[in-house]
Design a protein around this motif. Structure first.
Motif, PDB file in Angstrom:
ATOM      1  N   ARG A 203       0.936  -1.262   0.312  1.00 25.81           N
ATOM      2  CA  ARG A 203      -0.403   0.225   0.252  1.00 25.81           C
ATOM      3  C   ARG A 203       0.412   1.475  -0.021  1.00 25.81           C
ATOM      4  NH1 ARG A 203      -4.138  -2.718  -1.120  1.00 25.81           N
ATOM      5  NH2 ARG A 203      -4.658  -4.146   0.537  1.00 25.81           N
ATOM      6  N   CYS A 204       0.794   2.002  -0.965  1.00 24.74           N
ATOM      7  CA  CYS A 204       0.757   3.534  -0.987  1.00 24.74           C
ATOM      8  C   CYS A 204       0.442   4.465   0.302  1.00 24.74           C
ATOM      9  CB  CYS A 204      -0.033   4.055  -2.154  1.00 24.74           C
ATOM     10  SG  CYS A 204       1.338   5.786  -2.360  1.00 24.74           S
ATOM     11  N   PRO A 205       2.101   5.188   1.142  1.00 22.41           N
ATOM     12  CA  PRO A 205       1.462   5.414   1.887  1.00 22.41           C
ATOM     13  C   PRO A 205       0.567   6.860   2.333  1.00 22.41           C
ATOM     14  CG  PRO A 205       4.142   5.925   0.834  1.00 22.41           C
ATOM     15  CD  PRO A 205       3.506   4.532   0.610  1.00 22.41           C
ATOM     16  N   HIS A 206       0.532   7.278   1.156  1.00 26.99           N
ATOM     17  CA  HIS A 206       0.171   9.017   0.849  1.00 26.99           C
ATOM     18  C   HIS A 206      -1.739   7.845   1.359  1.00 26.99           C
ATOM     19  CE1 HIS A 206      -2.361  11.592  -2.083  1.00 26.99           C
ATOM     20  NE2 HIS A 206      -2.200  11.560  -0.717  1.00 26.99           N
ATOM     21  N   ARG A 207      -2.521   7.533   0.120  1.00 26.10           N
ATOM     22  CA  ARG A 207      -3.803   6.173   0.255  1.00 26.10           C
ATOM     23  C   ARG A 207      -3.588   5.338   0.028  1.00 26.10           C
ATOM     24  NH1 ARG A 207      -7.339  11.455  -1.722  1.00 26.10           N
ATOM     25  NH2 ARG A 207      -8.678   9.351  -1.922  1.00 26.10           N
ATOM     26  N   ARG A 208      -3.240   4.581   0.939  1.00 24.17           N
ATOM     27  CA  ARG A 208      -2.911   3.331   0.342  1.00 24.17           C
ATOM     28  C   ARG A 208      -3.692   2.400  -1.298  1.00 24.17           C
ATOM     29  NH1 ARG A 208       0.272   2.166   3.793  1.00 24.17           N
ATOM     30  NH2 ARG A 208      -1.201   1.029   4.426  1.00 24.17           N
ATOM     31  N   ALA A 209      -3.481   3.234  -1.382  1.00 23.55           N
ATOM     32  CA  ALA A 209      -3.349   2.336  -3.022  1.00 23.55           C
ATOM     33  C   ALA A 209      -2.387   1.638  -2.892  1.00 23.55           C
ATOM     34  CB  ALA A 209      -3.405   3.036  -4.626  1.00 23.55           C
ATOM     35  N   SER A 210      -3.223   0.549  -4.165  1.00 23.30           N
ATOM     36  CA  SER A 210      -2.042  -0.310  -4.471  1.00 23.30           C
ATOM     37  C   SER A 210      -1.204  -0.377  -5.140  1.00 23.30           C
ATOM     38  CB  SER A 210      -2.746  -1.944  -4.625  1.00 23.30           C
ATOM     39  OG  SER A 210      -1.771  -3.493  -4.296  1.00 23.30           O
TER      40      SER A 210
ATOM     41  N   ARG B 239       6.223   4.048  -9.650  1.00 22.11           N
ATOM     42  CA  ARG B 239       5.189   5.160  -9.700  1.00 22.11           C
ATOM     43  C   ARG B 239       3.801   5.045  -9.367  1.00 22.11           C
ATOM     44  NH1 ARG B 239       5.954  10.238 -10.669  1.00 22.11           N
ATOM     45  NH2 ARG B 239       7.189  10.326 -11.968  1.00 22.11           N
ATOM     46  N   CYS B 240       3.531   5.098  -8.219  1.00 20.79           N
ATOM     47  CA  CYS B 240       1.443   4.987  -7.197  1.00 20.79           C
ATOM     48  C   CYS B 240       0.640   5.366  -8.609  1.00 20.79           C
ATOM     49  CB  CYS B 240       1.578   5.103  -6.143  1.00 20.79           C
ATOM     50  SG  CYS B 240      -0.048   5.465  -5.609  1.00 20.79           S
ATOM     51  N   CYS B 241      -0.253   4.609  -8.562  1.00 18.41           N
ATOM     52  CA  CYS B 241      -1.135   4.609 -10.066  1.00 18.41           C
ATOM     53  C   CYS B 241      -2.558   5.956  -9.780  1.00 18.41           C
ATOM     54  CB  CYS B 241      -1.696   3.557 -10.435  1.00 18.41           C
ATOM     55  SG  CYS B 241      -3.115   3.224  -9.019  1.00 18.41           S
ATOM     56  N   TYR B 242      -2.445   6.297  -8.544  1.00 20.04           N
ATOM     57  CA  TYR B 242      -3.316   7.241  -7.788  1.00 20.04           C
ATOM     58  C   TYR B 242      -3.346   8.409  -8.097  1.00 20.04           C
ATOM     59  CZ  TYR B 242      -8.360   7.207  -5.174  1.00 20.04           C
ATOM     60  OH  TYR B 242      -9.530   7.829  -5.497  1.00 20.04           O
ATOM     61  N   HIS B 243      -1.990   8.731  -7.198  1.00 15.56           N
ATOM     62  CA  HIS B 243      -2.364  10.787  -7.381  1.00 15.56           C
ATOM     63  C   HIS B 243      -0.048  10.879  -7.671  1.00 15.56           C
ATOM     64  CE1 HIS B 243      -4.655   9.553  -4.233  1.00 15.56           C
ATOM     65  NE2 HIS B 243      -5.196  10.796  -4.861  1.00 15.56           N
ATOM     66  N   GLY B 244       0.508   9.771  -8.101  1.00 10.25           N
ATOM     67  CA  GLY B 244       1.586   9.828  -8.762  1.00 10.25           C
ATOM     68  C   GLY B 244       2.989   9.432  -8.359  1.00 10.25           C
ATOM     69  N   TRP B 245       2.523   9.701  -6.715  1.00  4.21           N
ATOM     70  CA  TRP B 245       3.627   9.491  -5.425  1.00  4.21           C
ATOM     71  C   TRP B 245       5.196   7.872  -6.391  1.00  4.21           C
ATOM     72  CZ3 TRP B 245       3.195  10.819   0.466  1.00  4.21           C
ATOM     73  CH2 TRP B 245       2.084  11.701  -0.058  1.00  4.21           C
ATOM     74  N   LEU B 246       6.463   8.871  -6.417  1.00  2.00           N
ATOM     75  CA  LEU B 246       7.421   7.902  -7.317  1.00  2.00           C
ATOM     76  C   LEU B 246       8.081   7.674  -6.051  1.00  2.00           C
ATOM     77  CD1 LEU B 246       8.960   6.977  -9.493  1.00  2.00           C
ATOM     78  CD2 LEU B 246      10.201   8.587  -9.632  1.00  2.00           C
TER      79      LEU B 246
HETATM   80  S1  FES Z   1      -2.009   6.605  -2.927  1.00  2.65           S
HETATM   81 FE1  FES Z   1      -0.724   6.307  -3.378  1.00  2.65          FE
HETATM   82  S2  FES Z   1      -0.068   8.137  -4.869  1.00  2.65           S
HETATM   83 FE2  FES Z   1      -1.779   8.472  -3.638  1.00  2.65          FE
END
Ligand code: FES
Ligand SMILES: [Fe+2]
Length: 461
Positions: free
Chosen positions: A86-93, A105-112
């Motif tokens: 899970r991404c530390p931003h808002r937990r997308a996989s 890079r996370c698919c949801y808000h693009g954090w790398l």
């Molecule tokens: S949940 Fe991953 S960048 Fe927002």
């Protein structure tokens, strides 16, 4: 000995189903592997294989190891990363993430994120905020090592990362290592038990099922168990005509296993110091699922090259292929049926351990004490502790010496030869490979001529 019905417990009497209908319990201390469990903590002090290189393509791969959901990926810079799902931003996989030249890079808000979990970019934020995010937010990540077609990970405290263990069988001349995996739908301990249980080959793999390997496996043989540092060995010395076949199964704690050949050794031909046919780790996926990662070993001193086929490793692993009909599994059960049939976590307090389970008792006891030591703050021993400058010597393998019966007590002869074959290997364990082979083989030939190894003649003539 027949005991009278008055002195027997209710559970030991005929038709005692009613008295045995209580639900047993698994041994939590040895079976639970998740984060913050005693055994899970212990296992997190070691390198474990977590995937095969061939399983990792362009896209991230969702895996589960030691009860943790993780994402494995190879970035475009060819570095392998193993991160929390899970991404530390808002937990997308991150299984839906995109790999880049550097990181994922996370698919949801693009954090790398880099392979070590460092946040490299948090786009769409003011520069100062992005800087703060990169400095303060990290994705959970573990170090990995890709080696001979397997990807290993260390999931313990960063400051305690052990040396990557290199065993002598990783690089023997003339051997080919072929990576494979073998799934078992049950707790890891049930799978591990089988390696220090040499008697099961005579039943499961021979008399009960069919001869899954060779006729010689049907002999029970004379068993002996050894404990050496973190290594546990179970040997079976079998009589096959004029020969004595000594087969050694091996466990190095916590989960490294080796054994002799599945197909090239059958006791009928002399074989001096043959080595393991698989180099294998029993890796817990979670408490109720296990995946063995291994190399099947082919070559002169392992299994024959004709088994280097897609099915070969499965046959070597358990005597049958995994994907079979239920009817076939009932007719020819193999290791999967024996271990999974116990249930997801076997009821350990309903077992009746006997003398032939000595190897299991020995290693479980040591495992428990290592787990408890760690709970008390004492870090566990590693096989590499004693072998800093070279590969770790191992013992799984087969030797067949010519030793016809002489009319003496053959059970004693088998025991003596079994012990002598192992002592020869123990004495040579620190030598460089070529010297070691020369010394062991020379000593094995002496065993063939040594009259002292025969059991006493009991005949009166
Ligand atoms: S949940 Fe991953 S960048 Fe927002
Ligand atoms: Fe087996």
């Amino acid at each position: 000995m027949n005991r009278s019905t008055e002195t027997r417990s209710k559970e030991s009497l005929p038709y005692s189903g009613y008295h045995q209908s209580w639900t047993g319990q698994g041994d939590d201390e040895l079976t639970r592997v998740g984060p913050n469990t005693p055994c899970g903590e212990y296992l997190r002090r070691f390198w474990h294989p977590v995937a095969m290189t061939s399983d990792l393509g362009e896209r991230p791969k969702l895996i589960r190891i030691l009860g943790e959901d993780l994402v494995l990926f190879r970035d475009k810079g060819e570095r392998v990363g193993l991160v929390h799902r899970r991404c530390p931003h808002r937990r997308a996989s991150l299984e839906f993430g995109v790999t880049e030249e550097r990181g994922i890079r996370c698919c949801y808000h693009g954090w790398l994120f880099d392979v070590d979990g460092t946040t490299l970019e948090a786009p769409g934020q003011p520069a100062q905020v992005e800087k703060q995010i990169c400095e303060n937010v990290t994705l959970g990540a573990y170090p990995v090592k890709e080696f001979k077609g397997l990807i290993f990970a260390y999931m313990g405290p960063p400051g305690l990362k052990p040396v990557f263990p290199v065993y002598d069988t990783f690089d023997l001349p003339g051997q080919t290592l072929v990576p494979y995996t073998a799934p078992f739908h049950c707790n890891w301990l049930q799978v591990l038990d089988a390696i220090v249980d040499p008697i099961h080959t005579a039943f499961l793999h021979s008399r009960i099922s069919r001869e899954q390997f060779s006729e010689g496996f049907g002999e029970i043989g004379k068993m002996k168990f050894y404990k050496r540092r973190t290594t546990f060995l179970g040997t079976a010395a079998r009589r096959v005509g004029d020969n004595v076949w000594v087969r050694t199964n091996e466990l190095v704690l916590p989960n490294f296993t080796q054994a002799g050949a599945a197909f090239s050794a059958d006791g009928t031909r002399q074989l001096y110091y043959s080595r393991t046919s698989f180099v294998r780790w029993v890796v817990p996926i979670d408490d109720e699922e296990t995946l063995c990662f291994a190399w099947a070993v082919f070559g002169e001193r392992a299994d024959p090259d004709e088994y280097n086929t897609p099915e070969g490793p499965e046959l070597i692993e358990q005597g049958e292929v995994f994907d079979r009909s239920y009817e076939e599994k009932q007719r020819c059960p193999a290791d999967a049926e024996a271990t999974e049939g116990m249930g997801p976590i076997t009821e350990h307090n309903k077992e009746h351990l006997v003398a032939s389970d000595q190897g299991i008792v020995m290693y479980r006891r040591r495992l428990r004490s290592l787990i408890r030591d760690l709970q008390d703050g004492k870090e566990p021993a590693h096989a590499t502790d004693d072998w800093q400058d070279g590969p770790i010597p191992t013992f799984g393998g087969d030797t067949v010496v010519q030793k016809p019966k002489n009319g003496g007590d053959d059970a004693v002869t088998l025991r003596n030869i079994g012990r002598a074959v192992m002592e020869v290997q123990f004495e040579a364990e620190g030598l460089p490979e070529t010297d070691r082979v020369a010394k062991v083989v020379a000593c094995l030939k002496q065993i063939e001529t040594d009259e002292m190894l025969y059991g006493e003649t009991t005949r009166s003539d």
